[in-house]
Design a protein around this motif. Structure first.
Motif, PDB file in Angstrom:
ATOM      1  N   VAL A 528      28.017  34.953  26.745  1.00  0.00           N
ATOM      2  CA  VAL A 528      26.184  33.939  26.601  1.00  0.00           C
ATOM      3  C   VAL A 528      25.367  34.320  26.611  1.00  0.00           C
ATOM      4  O   VAL A 528      24.532  35.047  27.602  1.00  0.00           O
ATOM      5  CB  VAL A 528      26.634  33.344  27.643  1.00  0.00           C
ATOM      6  N   THR A 529      24.617  33.668  25.443  1.00  0.00           N
ATOM      7  CA  THR A 529      23.026  34.995  25.234  1.00  0.00           C
ATOM      8  C   THR A 529      21.899  33.793  25.020  1.00  0.00           C
ATOM      9  O   THR A 529      22.069  33.108  24.224  1.00  0.00           O
ATOM     10  CB  THR A 529      23.341  36.170  24.488  1.00  0.00           C
ATOM     11  N   HIS A 530      20.713  34.423  24.903  1.00  0.00           N
ATOM     12  CA  HIS A 530      19.292  34.098  24.300  1.00  0.00           C
ATOM     13  C   HIS A 530      18.609  34.828  23.857  1.00  0.00           C
ATOM     14  O   HIS A 530      17.761  34.819  23.221  1.00  0.00           O
ATOM     15  CB  HIS A 530      19.279  32.652  25.434  1.00  0.00           C
ATOM     16  N   ARG A 531      19.139  35.970  23.630  1.00  0.00           N
ATOM     17  CA  ARG A 531      18.459  36.958  23.041  1.00  0.00           C
ATOM     18  C   ARG A 531      18.840  37.631  21.814  1.00  0.00           C
ATOM     19  O   ARG A 531      20.153  37.449  21.506  1.00  0.00           O
ATOM     20  CB  ARG A 531      18.790  37.869  23.764  1.00  0.00           C
ATOM     21  N   THR A 532      18.163  37.519  20.801  1.00  0.00           N
ATOM     22  CA  THR A 532      18.273  37.922  19.427  1.00  0.00           C
ATOM     23  C   THR A 532      19.228  39.340  19.013  1.00  0.00           C
ATOM     24  O   THR A 532      20.068  39.272  18.264  1.00  0.00           O
ATOM     25  CB  THR A 532      16.494  37.688  18.971  1.00  0.00           C
ATOM     26  N   VAL A 567      16.144  28.361  18.633  1.00  0.00           N
ATOM     27  CA  VAL A 567      16.942  28.417  19.648  1.00  0.00           C
ATOM     28  C   VAL A 567      15.784  29.862  20.553  1.00  0.00           C
ATOM     29  O   VAL A 567      16.284  29.698  21.413  1.00  0.00           O
ATOM     30  CB  VAL A 567      18.117  29.118  19.322  1.00  0.00           C
ATOM     31  N   PHE A 568      15.584  30.979  19.269  1.00  0.00           N
ATOM     32  CA  PHE A 568      15.042  31.522  20.376  1.00  0.00           C
ATOM     33  C   PHE A 568      13.634  32.275  20.875  1.00  0.00           C
ATOM     34  O   PHE A 568      13.601  33.134  21.378  1.00  0.00           O
ATOM     35  CB  PHE A 568      16.047  33.357  19.471  1.00  0.00           C
ATOM     36  N   GLN A 569      13.136  31.218  21.049  1.00  0.00           N
ATOM     37  CA  GLN A 569      11.475  31.080  20.891  1.00  0.00           C
ATOM     38  C   GLN A 569      11.721  30.874  22.828  1.00  0.00           C
ATOM     39  O   GLN A 569      12.689  30.346  22.747  1.00  0.00           O
ATOM     40  CB  GLN A 569      11.004  29.482  20.313  1.00  0.00           C
ATOM     41  N   PRO A 570      10.641  31.208  23.041  1.00  0.00           N
ATOM     42  CA  PRO A 570      10.319  30.890  24.060  1.00  0.00           C
ATOM     43  C   PRO A 570      11.335  29.972  24.958  1.00  0.00           C
ATOM     44  O   PRO A 570      11.145  29.873  25.993  1.00  0.00           O
ATOM     45  CB  PRO A 570       8.931  31.408  24.082  1.00  0.00           C
ATOM     46  N   ALA A 571      10.322  28.507  24.338  1.00  0.00           N
ATOM     47  CA  ALA A 571      10.739  26.825  24.574  1.00  0.00           C
ATOM     48  C   ALA A 571      12.019  26.678  24.958  1.00  0.00           C
ATOM     49  O   ALA A 571      12.480  26.089  25.606  1.00  0.00           O
ATOM     50  CB  ALA A 571      10.136  26.096  24.463  1.00  0.00           C
ATOM     51  N   GLY A 572      12.955  27.747  23.872  1.00  0.00           N
ATOM     52  CA  GLY A 572      14.695  27.614  23.727  1.00  0.00           C
ATOM     53  C   GLY A 572      15.392  27.983  25.143  1.00  0.00           C
ATOM     54  O   GLY A 572      16.166  28.456  24.635  1.00  0.00           O
ATOM     55  N   GLY A 573      15.087  28.844  25.611  1.00  0.00           N
ATOM     56  CA  GLY A 573      15.723  30.476  26.266  1.00  0.00           C
ATOM     57  C   GLY A 573      16.151  29.413  27.835  1.00  0.00           C
ATOM     58  O   GLY A 573      16.120  27.984  27.514  1.00  0.00           O
ATOM     59  N   GLY A 574      17.478  30.269  27.769  1.00  0.00           N
ATOM     60  CA  GLY A 574      17.576  30.015  28.778  1.00  0.00           C
ATOM     61  C   GLY A 574      19.262  28.932  28.569  1.00  0.00           C
ATOM     62  O   GLY A 574      19.346  29.361  27.660  1.00  0.00           O
ATOM     63  N   SER A 575      19.877  28.903  29.385  1.00  0.00           N
ATOM     64  CA  SER A 575      21.509  28.510  29.335  1.00  0.00           C
ATOM     65  C   SER A 575      21.325  27.331  30.316  1.00  0.00           C
ATOM     66  O   SER A 575      21.907  27.329  31.169  1.00  0.00           O
ATOM     67  CB  SER A 575      21.926  29.633  29.915  1.00  0.00           C
TER      68      SER A 575
END
Length: 575
Positions: A528-532, A567-575
């Motif tokens: 599970v990640t939010h990093r490209t 999804v990978f923009q700052p506003a779309g990060g998190g889990s």
């Protein structure tokens, strides 16, 4: 089973859990009640014997009964203490095992402080059930026995005491009903305050940084007026019941004495029998001991109800199957998970993860990524659907086999164990995690896991190395996260990382990413990640959107979709 019925059943079980000590208490208490009932008769006979120059054996018998009562008090304290300790320990072990057997969602419904309060406080109250039941039962024997003894001496005396006891019984019945509700409310509110306090202590740094100490204090203690209300209600009920019994008891005692005095003048009683009648009247009217034991019984019953609320929640059933040879192929079919309010978190997820592959799980905040990670390793079961590992449903797997096969690492890991070595080896089999016989710093499995997690150099700098107590180990957030990763690397088939590198610096994250992703075929990985970069390095990307699987493909193919890039923009990060 309804909680109320489960509470009464648990109360009966707790009474029996005292074992031999409860039986000893019952025998000793019965002996004490018998001696207490015989003492007035012996004193009466001793008076008559003294007035008539008779034998002094009745005086000796009365002294012997007094010695028995002294011994009974000592043995009662001993038996009640050991019995309550045994019952409380057994109940705490049962509740603790049940809490660990519940799935994650079930325990989240209760604040941790509330759970600790039930395990420590309410379990202790419930553990007194054996003592309370035995002593409450035996406490009514002297008053009832006094009625019988007075009826034998003179029927009018027995009738007088019986009428008064009937009135006192009505008053006490009302006390038990009202006090039960007040005590249960007190324990419930106390659990709420304990839960809020633990939350505040966990976030003490955040509260201090925000300068909201007074606001947080007000939040924790917001339920204090309600707690005060229940507490005052309990003491008011006890005081009212005591006042009523205190008012009725002297009148009852005087009534018996008056009837006894008339019987003496009429020649129906001897002076010694009048002395015995006065003692029996005092014994029958003195219901303070009965009221105290009833109060203890009310607390025990309320405690068992609170414990039963948790025990009635169904534990996660464990299977007995073992995994066949395989590399960790993961399959989800029709997986649905709903929140407590019925809102879908995962909705009809079908996902195939080939053995040895790495799948990155991405999506906007609230898309269901962490929930997917939880059901993939059976932290809890989906509401509908099925999860299989190497063809075996997770529900059917033996619990030990499941935990050996699946390893978890979280964004905020909790380290468990006495030492750093214990924290890393928590998920290892006992023979692999146990300290070696020689003086080497750690077992090979723990050393390997620490190196893979890039935390071995940190541990080597600690005063005691791998044997350093956790409480004496100053760790940063990234170092704690790496120890959590090391613990997860013990997995044999499936490694699930739930945003487990979020606190790492870039260089360390690169080293760990290489360790996790650079060993193709070693084990299956669900990341599970939010990093490209992590998504690009994975074999496949599972793209979640609103609880549904919107795409399953390599990162480079999904990148063409602007919604995926968002999804990978700052506003779309998190889990």
């Amino acid at each position: 089973m309804p909680t109320f019925a489960m509470g009464d059943r648990l109360l009966r079980q707790t009474v029996l859990a005292g074992g031999g000590w409860t039986a000893v208490l019952a025998a000793v208490a019965l002996l004490g009640a018998a001696a207490e009932l015989l003492l007035p008769a012996a004193l009466g006979r001793a008076v008559d014997a003294a007035l008539g120059d008779g034998s002094g054996w009745w005086a000796v018998s009365a002294c012997g009964l007094v010695v028995i009562l002294i011994c009974v008090d000592t043995l009662t304290d001993l038996a009640s203490g050991f019995g309550a300790a045994r019952a409380t320990a057994g109940l705490r072990r049962r509740l603790l095992r049940h809490l660990f057997a519940l799935d994650v969602r079930a325990t989240r419904r209760h604040p941790v402080g509330d759970l600790v309060g039930r395990l420590v406080g309410q379990a202790a109250d419930a553990g007194q059930a054996g003592n309370a039941v035995v002593l409450a039962t035996v406490a009514v024997l002297p008053p009832l026995g006094s009625v019988v003894a007075l009826a034998i001496l003179e029927p009018a005396l027995g009738v007088t005491l019986l009428v008064g006891l009937g009135l006192l019984a009505v008053l006490m019945r009302a006390f038990v009903a009202d006090a039960s509700a007040a005590t249960a409310g007190y324990q419930r509110v106390l659990g709420t305050i304990a839960g809020r306090l633990l939350e505040s202590l966990t976030g003490a740094r955040t509260i201090a940084a925000a300068g909201t100490t007074q606001r947080e204090e007000d939040r924790v203690l917001a339920a204090l007026p309600e707690l005060d209300q229940h507490g005052r209600r309990t003491w008011e009920l006890l005081a009212r019941a005591s006042a009523r019994t205190s008012a009725v008891a002297p009148l009852l005692n005087l009534s018996v004495i008056a009837v006894g005095g008339y019987a003496l003048t009429a020649g129906w009683l001897t002076p010694g029998e009048l002395v015995a009648a006065v003692r029996y009247a005092a014994m029958g009217a003195g219901l303070g001991a009965v009221l105290a034991t009833l109060n203890h019984l009310v607390r025990s019953r309320a405690g068992t109800q609170r414990v039963a609320e948790l025990l009635t929640q169904p534990a996660t059933p464990a299977g007995d199957r073992r995994l066949p040879p395989g590399g960790g192929a993961l399959r989800l079919r029709g997986v649905c998970v709903h929140a407590d309010d019925g809102r879908p978190i995962l909705d009809g997820i079908d996902l195939d993860v080939p053995a040895g592959a790495t799948v990155a799980v991405v999506g906007a905040s609230g898309a269901g990524k962490s929930t997917l990670a939880a059901v993939a390793g059976r932290l809890y079961d989906p509401d509908r659907g099925e999860v299989r590992l190497d063809g075996v449903p997770l529900r059917d797997l033996d619990a030990a086999a499941l935990r050996r096969a699946v390893g978890y690492a979280f964004d905020r890991p909790v380290l468990i164990g006495a030492t750093v070595h214990d924290a890393i080896g928590l998920a290892l089999p006992v023979d692999s995690a146990a300290p070696p016989a020689d003086r080497s710093p750690a077992t090979p499995a723990v050393l390997r896991a620490a190196r893979l997690a890039a935390v071995a150099d940190v541990i080597d700098r600690l005063p005691g190395g791998y044997r350093t107590p956790l409480v004496d180990t100053p760790l940063s957030g990234g170092e704690t996260q790496r120890l959590g990763l090391a613990r997860a690397f013990a997995a044999e088939r499936l490694l699930i990382l739930d945003d487990a590198t979020s606190s790492l610096d870039t260089a360390t994250e690169h080293r760990i990413t290489a360790a996790v992703l650079g060993r193709a075929g070693e084990r299956t990985r669900l990341v599970v990640t939010h990093r490209t970069a992590a998504a690009a390095a994975a074999d496949l990307v599972a793209w979640l959107d609103g609880g549904r699987l919107r795409g399953l493909a390599p990162h480079r193919r999904l990148w063409a979709d602007p919604d995926y890039r968002a999804v990978f923009q700052p506003a779309g990060g998190g889990s």
